[in-house]
Design an enzyme around this catalytic site. Sequence first.
Site, short mmCIF file in Angstrom:
data_model
loop_
_atom_site.label_atom_id
_atom_site.label_comp_id
_atom_site.label_asym_id
_atom_site.label_seq_id
_atom_site.Cartn_x
_atom_site.Cartn_y
_atom_site.Cartn_z
N ILE A 159 35.55 31.60 43.00
CA ILE A 159 35.11 32.77 42.24
C ILE A 159 34.53 33.76 43.25
O ILE A 159 33.54 33.47 43.92
CB ILE A 159 34.06 32.37 41.19
CG1 ILE A 159 34.65 31.37 40.19
CG2 ILE A 159 33.52 33.62 40.48
CD1 ILE A 159 35.85 31.87 39.41
N LYS A 194 29.61 37.92 38.94
CA LYS A 194 29.27 38.89 37.90
C LYS A 194 30.54 39.48 37.28
O LYS A 194 30.72 39.45 36.06
CB LYS A 194 28.41 39.99 38.50
CG LYS A 194 27.55 40.74 37.52
CD LYS A 194 26.57 41.63 38.29
CE LYS A 194 25.46 42.12 37.41
NZ LYS A 194 24.47 42.88 38.21
N THR A 195 31.42 40.01 38.12
CA THR A 195 32.63 40.63 37.55
C THR A 195 33.55 39.57 36.97
O THR A 195 34.24 39.81 35.98
CB THR A 195 33.36 41.47 38.60
OG1 THR A 195 33.65 40.67 39.75
CG2 THR A 195 32.53 42.67 39.03
N GLN A 222 34.98 39.43 33.22
CA GLN A 222 36.41 39.29 32.93
C GLN A 222 36.65 38.17 31.92
O GLN A 222 37.39 38.33 30.97
CB GLN A 222 37.16 38.94 34.22
CG GLN A 222 37.35 40.09 35.14
CD GLN A 222 38.76 40.57 35.00
OE1 GLN A 222 39.15 41.12 33.98
NE2 GLN A 222 39.56 40.35 36.01
N GLY A 224 43.88 33.44 39.47
CA GLY A 224 43.56 34.62 38.65
C GLY A 224 42.66 34.26 37.48
O GLY A 224 42.73 33.16 36.94
N GLU A 261 43.27 36.98 32.73
CA GLU A 261 43.86 36.67 31.42
C GLU A 261 43.36 35.34 30.86
O GLU A 261 43.54 35.06 29.68
CB GLU A 261 45.39 36.62 31.55
CG GLU A 261 45.90 37.51 32.66
CD GLU A 261 46.98 38.50 32.28
OE1 GLU A 261 47.34 38.59 31.11
OE2 GLU A 261 47.46 39.19 33.20
#
Lengths: 752, 333
Positions: free
Chosen positions: A643, A647-648, A652, A716, A719
């Site tokens: 990771i 935070k982001t 997500q 990723g 999604e």
Amino acid sequence: MAQTINTAVTRTDAPRKVTGTATYAADVIPSGMLHGALATSSIAVGTLTGIDTKRAEAEPGVIAVFTHENLPDFKTVKGFYAGGPGSASFWPMEGNEIKYAGQPIAYVVAETAAAARRGSQLIDATYEVSEANAHMDAEDSFVIGASGDSKGMVTTKGDVSKGLAEAAQTIDVEYTTPFQHHNPMEMFSATAEWNGDKLTVWMPSQSVRTLRGGIAAAYGLPETSVRVICPFVGGAFGSKAGITPYAMLTIAASKAVAAPVRLIVTRPQMFTVATFRPESIQKFRLGADATGKLTAFEHIEISQTSQFDVVTNPGTHITRAMYASPNIHTEQRVARSDTNTGGFMRAPNEMQTFFGLEQAMDELALKVGVDPVEMRRVNDTKRHPVEDVPFSSRSLMECYDAVSDSFGWDQRSPEVGSMTDGDWLVGFGCATATYPTNILASNARVRMQGSGSAYIELAAHDVGTGSYTIFAQIAAARLGLPVEACDVVMGEADLPVAPLSGGSTTAASAGSAVHDACLRIGRAVAMEVTAQSEGPLAGVDPKLITLDNGVLRGPDGKSQPLLEALASTAAGEQEAVGEFRHPALTDKLIRATFAGGYGTAGPVTPEFAMFAFGAEMVEVHVNRWTHEIRVPRLHGAFAAGTILNRKTAHSQLMGGMVWGIGSALHEVTEVDKPRARYLNTNIAEYLVPVNADVREVRVEMLDEKDDYVNPLGVKGIGELGIVGTAAAIANAVHHATGKRLRKLPIRMSDLV
Amino acid sequence: MRNFAYHRPDTIAAAIDAARAEGAQVLAGGTTMVDLMKIGVFEPDALIDITALSELEGFEVGSDRIRFGALARMAEVGDDTKLSDAAPVLTEALWKAASPQLRHAARLGGNILQQTRCPYFRDTAYSQCNKRNPGSGCAALDGGETNLHAILGGSDACVAMYPGDWAQALVAFDAEVKTQGPGGSRTIPFADLHVLPGDTPEIETILKRGELVTGISVPVIPALKASHYLKARDRESYAFASASAAVGVEMEGENVRDARIAIGGVASVPWRAREAEEFLKDGPLTEETAREAGRIAFADARPLKGSEYKIKLGADVVAGALMTAKSRTTGGE
């Protein structure tokens, strides 16, 4: 230097966004700019028999009205599913054919946006109307691949009939998911300015290079004559990837009127002029032995497509990777209907298929009599069930264990309808999430200065995800600089090649190129300082020097901070272009990405299957009077390699889960059947969750090491969060009410 | 949007004079009007902005009547604690309407005249809409399945639903509307303000050209204190009702002395369920009788495809609302 990767770093662009100084594409107003507006078809299928533009032309401020009869120099490109950069293969306004409701029929250019919009309301069209159906007819479905044949669209391993016959319990069920339309906060827009043969386009985009390449080819221009700019994107989620008719119409109109033109698509038009999530049917036949172990797995997906494209987002390629079974059969089918071409919408292959799969697993678990989590555990596998390669890493059950603890799964009383809270029925449900790790080639240029700053440049995008921040973090970590000293420039096609931002690839692929550029800077500086007559590394073999978090380290404990070493070099500054070329990327795939396409390797390579995993648990309440369905708690645990920014990444994953609440309970594009036209084309009636619908959402990110996927170990996450949510909610609704709802969205109308 | 003239008169007389002109429309908060103008449904020649008429602002919670100026904002009224104590149904129905932004902009006079959300009325691509285009037909009757059609009060010409919330509370509690127009002032029972679509769905109220709503008042009765607005909707906020109920009860011992029931999200106009009220009077209010009252309220419902569920949902909502109202009576649970 403090560690910057895997920490929670606030977005570097946050101050610009909250103060309104971030320049989005439509914020740019070229001198002398005029305004465009689209008029669209009121019918779905037929022929435009007449189009009268007199009233529009008479409207004060209107400068020009273009229709299929007078639109000059209108260029088109091939649709994505036909191998091109376009959002669809059919181009409106080339002729008088109408193929879907809301198809553009005229383009009005005016001095003000208000005059252009008014002009578009004054187009008088007459039609010969043919019968139309917006919904697909599953009876007419067929198996076909994107390449025009069925290759790869059917999987068979073992014998499903035999597996079903041997099973202690079986299910044979069908789930449906509806049309869903993109409603990002930032409206679709395009601004075009011609300067002789040079063209500049400002347009929110997930792929500035796809746009540039496609537009340049269509106009027969060298790519150097076309600039595509979009430093910020206000939400894309798959809707801003291809070249749309409204973009090409704006470019053509701008050329015709010899002035810059900006078009902002209206909210109702956003439902018809771009891509969307096609409706689908998910058929499952599963068999399990008395312990829950699968003996047969069959998944047939039927997905809607237009009359002029074949949308094949193969969800069965993902579901077949989930659980071990000796007998597997999957089929990817499509059925045509009278709409524009659908496409990508956050987790395009997974949201709808996992709504089916993860309810089917719940249904089967109930029949067998095992706990839903145990059902996943007995069917977990470290090898891909079809491709027979190991997973590069797979922490599914670790995710289930973590989320079970945080959620309190052991508080669930297994019996349906057995839990209540005042006037509310209570249900707990769970579901698996996964997302393939797609790998794309990327470059990135990094320039480090002896003064202690670095510039990172690449044609990637921050579609609201935090890319600006994570690229700065990667460079900061490698070069030993503060994050705020690393300036990232993106969103321009002229920058070094980076891939389309889609399929959760930007952090992994483009980020690995940034990482590589930093290592190259380290090597170049090492070459120089080892050749110097003095200094900590003088005389050391540069091949033995590594760059370790901003420090050049040689043998025998010799080391020197990179910045100090750089300052001692001749130029005092070093630039490098980094490359990410995963071994699984063939030349053909690399070239495809460089040409603006989507040349992805994975998720299965000859060596490994690469997926991120997660587990979600949800508490659902159903009111005994109003039958309203609410979600007081939604927990998820995810394992997606490294990771980069806690935070982001949290945002997500949480954003995906929140959208999952919407998919489960709110979102549906309603259709007027006789006229094949959408009904709720506004965000008052196209429901998405509001703050009050989102109560406790807890996101846990597990540590997972994966050396195979890329040098950063990143999978990723864009999604992943949405994938299991809808099924988890449906399973919880069943647990609360005993009603098994095999369709989306689940509404109070289903529970009265 | 079509170009229009804009007037902001500073007296009621001047406003009436301007509003009586052919093609004129009155503008207050504009939350419906401007929206419909942008999408081409309304194309007025002139807008008469009445927001300078400060005498129409404000509201007063009196001991015999509660009086609202037509220009009081939904938000200020909905937030008032004195009102929520005296008449919870009146604040709850405002609170559950729209979004905070809309409630701050929208005025009460405009709120009660809110236009339907029928998609066939709002999308001019549909040529058939008797309300928008009298005599053109009704596309809704053979259209898609939506939540937005009336199952009570509709006609063969129009099944558009009245979408508002507050009006249910007003019709349940015998509110009156004060108006001023070219012919002078009058007081209209709220129940008479809206008219059923019948063969003329383009006629929505009994207001005459140039007649302004100046105020609304509600008599204070015991059932107002033990009142409730229950709104069922697929998302928690900013959604029109799938079904709603504005109710109030007055108990005398174990029996109902007075019951008020109006239902929303289901009818062509604000809808009082008088037969359900009568059923409850002089009998006990239990979960069973509350559910029966709900069923009676929907006895005449004629659902379209996709809205059949509203009969059961609406009945359950009425029952749930009544149980909450009972809990607010003296000695209630």
